[in-house]
Design a protein around this motif. Structure first.
Motif, PDB file in Angstrom:
ATOM      1  N   ARG A   8      46.206  33.714  29.618  1.00  0.00           N
ATOM      2  CA  ARG A   8      45.199  34.520  28.909  1.00  0.00           C
ATOM      3  C   ARG A   8      44.533  35.533  29.844  1.00  0.00           C
ATOM      4  O   ARG A   8      44.110  36.593  29.406  1.00  0.00           O
ATOM      5  N   LEU A   9      44.441  35.179  31.120  1.00  0.00           N
ATOM      6  CA  LEU A   9      43.793  36.068  32.096  1.00  0.00           C
ATOM      7  C   LEU A   9      44.778  37.008  32.782  1.00  0.00           C
ATOM      8  O   LEU A   9      44.368  37.851  33.579  1.00  0.00           O
ATOM      9  N   GLY A  10      46.050  36.804  32.520  1.00  0.00           N
ATOM     10  CA  GLY A  10      47.056  37.635  33.168  1.00  0.00           C
ATOM     11  C   GLY A  10      47.221  37.310  34.644  1.00  0.00           C
ATOM     12  O   GLY A  10      47.442  38.192  35.473  1.00  0.00           O
ATOM     13  N   THR A  11      47.111  36.045  34.956  1.00  0.00           N
ATOM     14  CA  THR A  11      47.256  35.597  36.339  1.00  0.00           C
ATOM     15  C   THR A  11      48.164  34.368  36.362  1.00  0.00           C
ATOM     16  O   THR A  11      48.871  34.103  35.412  1.00  0.00           O
ATOM     17  N   THR A  12      48.105  33.620  37.455  1.00  0.00           N
ATOM     18  CA  THR A  12      48.975  32.455  37.593  1.00  0.00           C
ATOM     19  C   THR A  12      48.169  31.161  37.618  1.00  0.00           C
ATOM     20  O   THR A  12      46.963  31.169  37.897  1.00  0.00           O
ATOM     21  N   GLN A  13      48.855  30.049  37.358  1.00  0.00           N
ATOM     22  CA  GLN A  13      48.208  28.738  37.363  1.00  0.00           C
ATOM     23  C   GLN A  13      47.591  28.418  38.724  1.00  0.00           C
ATOM     24  O   GLN A  13      46.466  27.887  38.776  1.00  0.00           O
ATOM     25  N   PRO A  14      48.250  28.727  39.879  1.00  0.00           N
ATOM     26  CA  PRO A  14      47.615  28.421  41.163  1.00  0.00           C
ATOM     27  C   PRO A  14      46.279  29.152  41.373  1.00  0.00           C
ATOM     28  O   PRO A  14      45.371  28.627  42.028  1.00  0.00           O
ATOM     29  N   VAL A  15      46.151  30.346  40.782  1.00  0.00           N
ATOM     30  CA  VAL A  15      44.877  31.072  40.874  1.00  0.00           C
ATOM     31  C   VAL A  15      43.784  30.300  40.142  1.00  0.00           C
ATOM     32  O   VAL A  15      42.657  30.156  40.640  1.00  0.00           O
ATOM     33  N   ILE A  16      44.108  29.768  38.978  1.00  0.00           N
ATOM     34  CA  ILE A  16      43.130  28.976  38.209  1.00  0.00           C
ATOM     35  C   ILE A  16      42.802  27.692  38.966  1.00  0.00           C
ATOM     36  O   ILE A  16      41.638  27.278  39.029  1.00  0.00           O
ATOM     37  N   ALA A  17      43.807  27.066  39.566  1.00  0.00           N
ATOM     38  CA  ALA A  17      43.576  25.841  40.345  1.00  0.00           C
ATOM     39  C   ALA A  17      42.604  26.127  41.485  1.00  0.00           C
ATOM     40  O   ALA A  17      41.690  25.331  41.754  1.00  0.00           O
ATOM     41  N   ARG A  18      42.769  27.267  42.159  1.00  0.00           N
ATOM     42  CA  ARG A  18      41.844  27.624  43.260  1.00  0.00           C
ATOM     43  C   ARG A  18      40.446  27.891  42.715  1.00  0.00           C
ATOM     44  O   ARG A  18      39.452  27.512  43.324  1.00  0.00           O
ATOM     45  N   LEU A  19      40.372  28.537  41.551  1.00  0.00           N
ATOM     46  CA  LEU A  19      39.081  28.824  40.929  1.00  0.00           C
ATOM     47  C   LEU A  19      38.344  27.536  40.574  1.00  0.00           C
ATOM     48  O   LEU A  19      37.122  27.455  40.712  1.00  0.00           O
ATOM     49  N   GLU A  20      39.091  26.529  40.162  1.00  0.00           N
ATOM     50  CA  GLU A  20      38.487  25.261  39.756  1.00  0.00           C
ATOM     51  C   GLU A  20      38.268  24.301  40.924  1.00  0.00           C
ATOM     52  O   GLU A  20      37.675  23.238  40.743  1.00  0.00           O
ATOM     53  N   ARG A  21      38.728  24.653  42.095  1.00  0.00           N
ATOM     54  CA  ARG A  21      38.582  23.794  43.269  1.00  0.00           C
ATOM     55  C   ARG A  21      37.123  23.807  43.733  1.00  0.00           C
ATOM     56  O   ARG A  21      36.483  24.854  43.794  1.00  0.00           O
ATOM     57  N   ALA A  22      36.609  22.648  44.056  1.00  0.00           N
ATOM     58  CA  ALA A  22      35.238  22.537  44.562  1.00  0.00           C
ATOM     59  C   ALA A  22      35.074  23.435  45.776  1.00  0.00           C
ATOM     60  O   ALA A  22      35.944  23.511  46.632  1.00  0.00           O
ATOM     61  N   GLY A  23      33.968  24.128  45.825  1.00  0.00           N
ATOM     62  CA  GLY A  23      33.687  25.009  46.955  1.00  0.00           C
ATOM     63  C   GLY A  23      34.179  26.426  46.745  1.00  0.00           C
ATOM     64  O   GLY A  23      33.950  27.287  47.592  1.00  0.00           O
ATOM     65  N   SER A  24      34.864  26.683  45.619  1.00  0.00           N
ATOM     66  CA  SER A  24      35.303  28.055  45.370  1.00  0.00           C
ATOM     67  C   SER A  24      34.068  28.930  45.194  1.00  0.00           C
ATOM     68  O   SER A  24      33.007  28.463  44.789  1.00  0.00           O
ATOM     69  N   ASN A  25      34.202  30.184  45.528  1.00  0.00           N
ATOM     70  CA  ASN A  25      33.054  31.086  45.478  1.00  0.00           C
ATOM     71  C   ASN A  25      33.434  32.354  44.720  1.00  0.00           C
ATOM     72  O   ASN A  25      33.455  33.437  45.295  1.00  0.00           O
ATOM     73  N   PRO A  26      33.724  32.226  43.419  1.00  0.00           N
ATOM     74  CA  PRO A  26      34.147  33.390  42.650  1.00  0.00           C
ATOM     75  C   PRO A  26      32.987  34.324  42.342  1.00  0.00           C
ATOM     76  O   PRO A  26      31.821  33.929  42.404  1.00  0.00           O
ATOM     77  N   THR A  27      33.322  35.550  41.983  1.00  0.00           N
ATOM     78  CA  THR A  27      32.289  36.500  41.568  1.00  0.00           C
ATOM     79  C   THR A  27      31.819  36.158  40.156  1.00  0.00           C
ATOM     80  O   THR A  27      32.485  35.414  39.421  1.00  0.00           O
ATOM     81  N   PHE A  28      30.709  36.734  39.786  1.00  0.00           N
ATOM     82  CA  PHE A  28      30.185  36.576  38.425  1.00  0.00           C
ATOM     83  C   PHE A  28      31.233  37.040  37.415  1.00  0.00           C
ATOM     84  O   PHE A  28      31.477  36.375  36.404  1.00  0.00           O
ATOM     85  N   GLU A  29      31.861  38.185  37.706  1.00  0.00           N
ATOM     86  CA  GLU A  29      32.855  38.747  36.794  1.00  0.00           C
ATOM     87  C   GLU A  29      34.046  37.811  36.609  1.00  0.00           C
ATOM     88  O   GLU A  29      34.570  37.667  35.496  1.00  0.00           O
ATOM     89  N   THR A  30      34.493  37.174  37.687  1.00  0.00           N
ATOM     90  CA  THR A  30      35.630  36.256  37.600  1.00  0.00           C
ATOM     91  C   THR A  30      35.290  35.068  36.716  1.00  0.00           C
ATOM     92  O   THR A  30      36.073  34.678  35.835  1.00  0.00           O
ATOM     93  N   VAL A  31      34.121  34.478  36.931  1.00  0.00           N
ATOM     94  CA  VAL A  31      33.704  33.327  36.124  1.00  0.00           C
ATOM     95  C   VAL A  31      33.522  33.750  34.669  1.00  0.00           C
ATOM     96  O   VAL A  31      33.985  33.067  33.751  1.00  0.00           O
ATOM     97  N   ALA A  32      32.862  34.895  34.448  1.00  0.00           N
ATOM     98  CA  ALA A  32      32.643  35.374  33.081  1.00  0.00           C
ATOM     99  C   ALA A  32      33.977  35.610  32.377  1.00  0.00           C
ATOM    100  O   ALA A  32      34.138  35.275  31.195  1.00  0.00           O
TER     101      ALA A  32
END
Length: 112
Positions: free
Chosen positions: A24-48
């Motif tokens: 849905r985001l036009g990315t890959t599963q490993p990117v989502i896994a990194r986003l969901e990993r504890a300690g990730s520091n995504p931008t507001f836009e990425t989370v939104a």
């Protein structure tokens, strides 16, 4: 709540796998896994964006709580005491205040 937990919980609540959210985001599963990993520091836009892809709207707001003159920590500590312990503490405070009042009266009388 951390951004990683927020995204993971939203994805799971929407019934999506990491791969489905990635698609849905036009990315890959490993990117989502990194986003969901504890300690990730995504931008507001990425989370939104991730939340929107899971069917959620990310809202950020500030709520004015004002400045309190009440010591809530002191209240919590007092409430943790038993009623008998609270009465004993109050009795000690009264004794101390009487001592200070008497000492002040004596000092004023000595300087009169």
């Amino acid at each position: 709540m951390s951004p990683s937990t927020l995204v993971r919980d939203a994805r799971r609540s929407a019934g999506l796998t990491q791969a489905q959210l990635a698609e849905r985001l036009g990315t890959t599963q490993p990117v989502i896994a990194r986003l969901e990993r504890a300690g990730s520091n995504p931008t507001f836009e990425t989370v939104a964006g991730a939340l929107a892809a899971a069917g959620y709207q990310f809202e950020l707001r500030a709520t004015h709580v004002g400045l309190s003159t009440v010591d809530e920590d002191l209240i919590r500590r007092q409430l943790a005491l038993s009623p008998a312990d609270r009465l004993r503490a109050l009795d000690r405070q009264i004794t101390t205040m009487r001592f200070l009042a008497d000492a002040g009266a004596q000092a004023r009388a000595a300087h009169s």
